[in-house]
Motif scaffolding. Structure first.
Motif, PDB file in Angstrom:
ATOM      1  N   ARG A  78       0.837  -1.199   0.000  1.00  0.00           N
ATOM      2  CA  ARG A  78       0.000   0.000   0.000  1.00  0.00           C
ATOM      3  C   ARG A  78       0.871   1.247   0.000  1.00  0.00           C
ATOM      4  O   ARG A  78       1.903   1.307   0.662  1.00  0.00           O
ATOM      5  CB  ARG A  78      -0.916  -0.002   1.224  1.00  0.00           C
ATOM      6  CG  ARG A  78      -1.839   1.207   1.322  1.00  0.00           C
ATOM      7  CD  ARG A  78      -2.798   1.068   2.483  1.00  0.00           C
ATOM      8  NE  ARG A  78      -3.645   2.246   2.623  1.00  0.00           N
ATOM      9  CZ  ARG A  78      -4.620   2.366   3.520  1.00  0.00           C
ATOM     10  NH1 ARG A  78      -4.865   1.359   4.351  1.00  0.00           N
ATOM     11  NH2 ARG A  78      -5.342   3.462   3.578  1.00  0.00           N
ATOM     12  N   ALA A  89      -7.560   4.439  -0.637  1.00  0.00           N
ATOM     13  CA  ALA A  89      -6.173   3.992  -0.509  1.00  0.00           C
ATOM     14  C   ALA A  89      -5.618   3.599  -1.871  1.00  0.00           C
ATOM     15  O   ALA A  89      -6.335   3.080  -2.727  1.00  0.00           O
ATOM     16  CB  ALA A  89      -6.093   2.815   0.459  1.00  0.00           C
ATOM     17  N   TYR A  91      -2.409   1.572  -4.069  1.00  0.00           N
ATOM     18  CA  TYR A  91      -1.506   0.437  -3.942  1.00  0.00           C
ATOM     19  C   TYR A  91      -0.543   0.427  -5.125  1.00  0.00           C
ATOM     20  O   TYR A  91      -0.809   1.015  -6.176  1.00  0.00           O
ATOM     21  CB  TYR A  91      -2.282  -0.886  -3.895  1.00  0.00           C
ATOM     22  CG  TYR A  91      -3.209  -1.012  -2.712  1.00  0.00           C
ATOM     23  CD1 TYR A  91      -2.783  -1.605  -1.530  1.00  0.00           C
ATOM     24  CD2 TYR A  91      -4.517  -0.538  -2.776  1.00  0.00           C
ATOM     25  CE1 TYR A  91      -3.635  -1.724  -0.444  1.00  0.00           C
ATOM     26  CE2 TYR A  91      -5.369  -0.645  -1.692  1.00  0.00           C
ATOM     27  CZ  TYR A  91      -4.921  -1.241  -0.531  1.00  0.00           C
ATOM     28  OH  TYR A  91      -5.762  -1.353   0.544  1.00  0.00           O
TER      29      TYR A  91
END
Length: 234
Positions: A78, A89, A91
């Motif tokens: 991540r 989020a 990655y």
């Protein structure tokens, strides 16, 4: 034997074995034997098994081994920052071990139901080619069949194919799919494309009073001709 001849013979043998041997039933839980897989996938599995044997002290191999699908991208770690647009989020992603071009070549030589799931596979057309009895293929479009490496070891492909987000179309309005549809950030485009709307609006503004201006110009030209006529008859 030359390289071209060897490739032709290997390709013909693969096609012949695929055509004569039925690797189905269509049950996705039933594993496909490793001999039906292309050599590049067999090498991928063998490399993973050798790594497991070297990592264990007694060299034992578990009955079920999970290997990432080499046809799909792999999500690694991540990122520290989140997305500026959505706030979700982010990655890091690793490219597929087998390129898209090579995937298309393998799908032409082997049934797509035997290979791991890929964005280039089209199991719907494969099901229609087999007939109405193969309608079960439509239900397992996003599932990769396990592989039976030997009598004691089974290989499971990990990784899931993301479903395509189809653009919602209004039934009453006729919408067309364009280059900018579904994009969070539009392309910059060329300058003439960006200024096209304003250019058409200015052109229409000038054309609105064009007939009146032409009429006034012709009337003024006729009046000037009358004024410039000589008064003498000769």
């Amino acid at each position: 034997m030359s390289t071209i001849t060897r490739r032709l013979l290997s390709s013909s043998s693969i096609i012949r074995s695929t055509a004569l041997e039925n690797t189905l039933p269509l049950d996705p839980s039933s594993p496909v034997h490793a001999k039906h897989l292309p050599r590049v996938l067999q090498r991928c599995i063998a490399k993973r098994i050798n790594a497991i044997e070297q990592s264990t002290e007694d060299g034992s191999i578990p009955s079920t081994i999970h290997i990432h699908n080499p046809f799909l991208v792999q999500r690694t770690n991540r990122r520290s920052s989140e997305s500026e647009l959505t706030g979700e989020a982010r990655y890091n992603w690793k490219k597929p071990a087998i390129s898209n071009r090579r995937q298309k070549q393998l799908l032409q030589l082997h049934p797509s139901i035997d290979l791991p799931i890929s964005a280039k596979s089209n199991r719907t057309s494969f099901a229609s080619a087999l007939g109405s009895e193969s309608e079960e293929l439509l239900e397992i479009e996003g599932i990769s069949r396990p592989v039976r490496w030997n009598e004691k070891t089974t290989i499971n492909w990990t990784g899931q194919l993301k479903p395509k987000k189809h653009q919602q179309k209004d039934v009453n309005e006729a919408t067309t799919k364009s280059l900018y549809s579904g994009r969070k950030l539009m392309f910059k485009g060329h300058k003439d494309e960006r200024n096209r709307a304003q250019k058409l609006a200015d052109r229409q503004t000038r054309l609105d009073g064009m007939e009146k201006r032409i009429k006034d110009w012709r009337q003024g030209r006729n009046d000037e001709k009358i004024r410039n006529r000589p008064s003498l008859p000769f």
